[in-house]
Design a protein around this motif. Sequence first.
Motif, PDB file in Angstrom:
ATOM      1  N   ALA A  10       9.920  10.065 -16.018  1.00 17.56           N
ATOM      2  CA  ALA A  10       8.701  10.844 -16.239  1.00 17.56           C
ATOM      3  C   ALA A  10       7.559   9.847 -16.369  1.00 17.56           C
ATOM      4  CB  ALA A  10       8.810  11.694 -17.496  1.00 17.56           C
ATOM      5  N   MET A  21      -0.529  16.488 -16.013  1.00 20.27           N
ATOM      6  CA  MET A  21       0.631  17.358 -16.144  1.00 20.27           C
ATOM      7  C   MET A  21       0.888  18.068 -14.815  1.00 20.27           C
ATOM      8  SD  MET A  21       1.391  16.790 -19.306  1.00 20.27           S
ATOM      9  CE  MET A  21       2.652  18.010 -19.584  1.00 20.27           C
ATOM     10  N   LYS A  26       9.926  27.236 -12.512  1.00 23.38           N
ATOM     11  CA  LYS A  26      11.287  26.980 -12.965  1.00 23.38           C
ATOM     12  C   LYS A  26      11.857  28.303 -13.465  1.00 23.38           C
ATOM     13  CE  LYS A  26      14.771  24.408 -14.269  1.00 23.38           C
ATOM     14  NZ  LYS A  26      15.703  23.881 -13.330  1.00 23.38           N
ATOM     15  N   ASN A  33       5.118  20.277 -17.306  1.00 22.04           N
ATOM     16  CA  ASN A  33       5.938  19.095 -17.494  1.00 22.04           C
ATOM     17  C   ASN A  33       5.084  17.882 -17.135  1.00 22.04           C
ATOM     18  OD1 ASN A  33       8.252  17.614 -18.086  1.00 22.04           O
ATOM     19  ND2 ASN A  33       9.252  18.043 -16.137  1.00 22.04           N
ATOM     20  N   GLN A  34       5.504  16.696 -17.579  1.00 21.50           N
ATOM     21  CA  GLN A  34       4.929  15.491 -17.021  1.00 21.50           C
ATOM     22  C   GLN A  34       5.430  15.383 -15.590  1.00 21.50           C
ATOM     23  OE1 GLN A  34       6.573  14.701 -20.263  1.00 21.50           O
ATOM     24  NE2 GLN A  34       4.700  14.417 -21.410  1.00 21.50           N
ATOM     25  N   ALA A  36       7.762  14.277 -13.153  1.00 20.93           N
ATOM     26  CA  ALA A  36       9.112  13.830 -13.503  1.00 20.93           C
ATOM     27  C   ALA A  36      10.093  14.209 -12.412  1.00 20.93           C
ATOM     28  CB  ALA A  36       9.546  14.453 -14.836  1.00 20.93           C
ATOM     29  N   ARG A  83      16.071  10.382 -19.866  1.00 18.06           N
ATOM     30  CA  ARG A  83      14.729  10.258 -19.311  1.00 18.06           C
ATOM     31  C   ARG A  83      14.119   8.926 -19.722  1.00 18.06           C
ATOM     32  NH1 ARG A  83       9.402  14.090 -20.294  1.00 18.06           N
ATOM     33  NH2 ARG A  83      10.264  15.319 -18.603  1.00 18.06           N
ATOM     34  N   CYS A  85      10.609   7.356 -19.830  1.00 20.45           N
ATOM     35  CA  CYS A  85       9.212   7.783 -19.743  1.00 20.45           C
ATOM     36  C   CYS A  85       8.308   6.567 -19.619  1.00 20.45           C
ATOM     37  CB  CYS A  85       8.829   8.603 -20.971  1.00 20.45           C
ATOM     38  SG  CYS A  85       7.165   9.284 -20.847  1.00 20.45           S
ATOM     39  N   TRP A 121       5.985  25.096 -21.931  1.00 23.53           N
ATOM     40  CA  TRP A 121       6.593  23.791 -21.760  1.00 23.53           C
ATOM     41  C   TRP A 121       7.952  23.902 -21.093  1.00 23.53           C
ATOM     42  CZ3 TRP A 121       6.123  21.487 -27.359  1.00 23.53           C
ATOM     43  CH2 TRP A 121       4.785  21.305 -27.679  1.00 23.53           C
ATOM     44  N   ARG A 122       8.235  22.985 -20.207  1.00 26.11           N
ATOM     45  CA  ARG A 122       9.570  22.935 -19.610  1.00 26.11           C
ATOM     46  C   ARG A 122      10.600  22.477 -20.640  1.00 26.11           C
ATOM     47  NH1 ARG A 122      11.556  20.917 -13.713  1.00 26.11           N
ATOM     48  NH2 ARG A 122      13.770  21.219 -14.130  1.00 26.11           N
ATOM     49  N   SER A 123      10.190  21.531 -21.500  1.00 24.85           N
ATOM     50  CA  SER A 123      11.066  21.091 -22.589  1.00 24.85           C
ATOM     51  C   SER A 123      10.231  20.467 -23.693  1.00 24.85           C
ATOM     52  CB  SER A 123      12.112  20.085 -22.091  1.00 24.85           C
ATOM     53  OG  SER A 123      11.551  18.793 -21.986  1.00 24.85           O
ATOM     54  N   ILE A 126       8.105  16.931 -23.543  1.00 20.83           N
ATOM     55  CA  ILE A 126       6.688  16.770 -23.200  1.00 20.83           C
ATOM     56  C   ILE A 126       5.913  16.232 -24.395  1.00 20.83           C
ATOM     57  CG2 ILE A 126       4.567  18.050 -22.691  1.00 20.83           C
ATOM     58  CD1 ILE A 126       6.282  19.950 -21.029  1.00 20.83           C
TER      59      ILE A 126
END
Length: 148
Positions: A10, A21, A26, A33-34, A36, A83, A85, A121-123, A126
């Motif tokens: 990411a 972003m 999804k 998300n960033q 990624a 991940r 980052c 948010w995806r997760s 973030i």
Amino acid sequence: MTWQPHITVATLVEDNGRFLMVEELKGGRAVLNQPAGHLDPHETLTEAAVRETLEETGWDVEATGIVGIYLYTAPSNGVTYQRVCFTAKALKHHPDYQLDEGIIRARWLTRDELMALRDSWRSELIIRCIDDYLAGQRHSLELIRPSL
């Protein structure tokens, strides 16, 4: 059953308190998300981060450091992701770049704006990555050692 973590990258690109972003689809809904994605064969982690950022945002970036390495198991499917980052500097925007399938658009958002959009948010990674970055967590790119 064989357990295999997924290696992902990411990129945190910050400009005057705003973060680059990605708004993407999804599971039939728009999430944030960033930039990624997954590591491709025969590329370094740094190359993957730069490539994914371009493919998802249309921005050329230069990786400048590493915020952290995170382990995350997605509650939606039980898949474990590792991940890495990165931090990066925005170099050039290509507004006509054909973004990856499923990408709606790139957005520049402040942390406060992201907090107001928490349901998108995806997760949780973030905000964890952003907060680590804002707390000064920066490591040299030399942390990543090339393969022999």
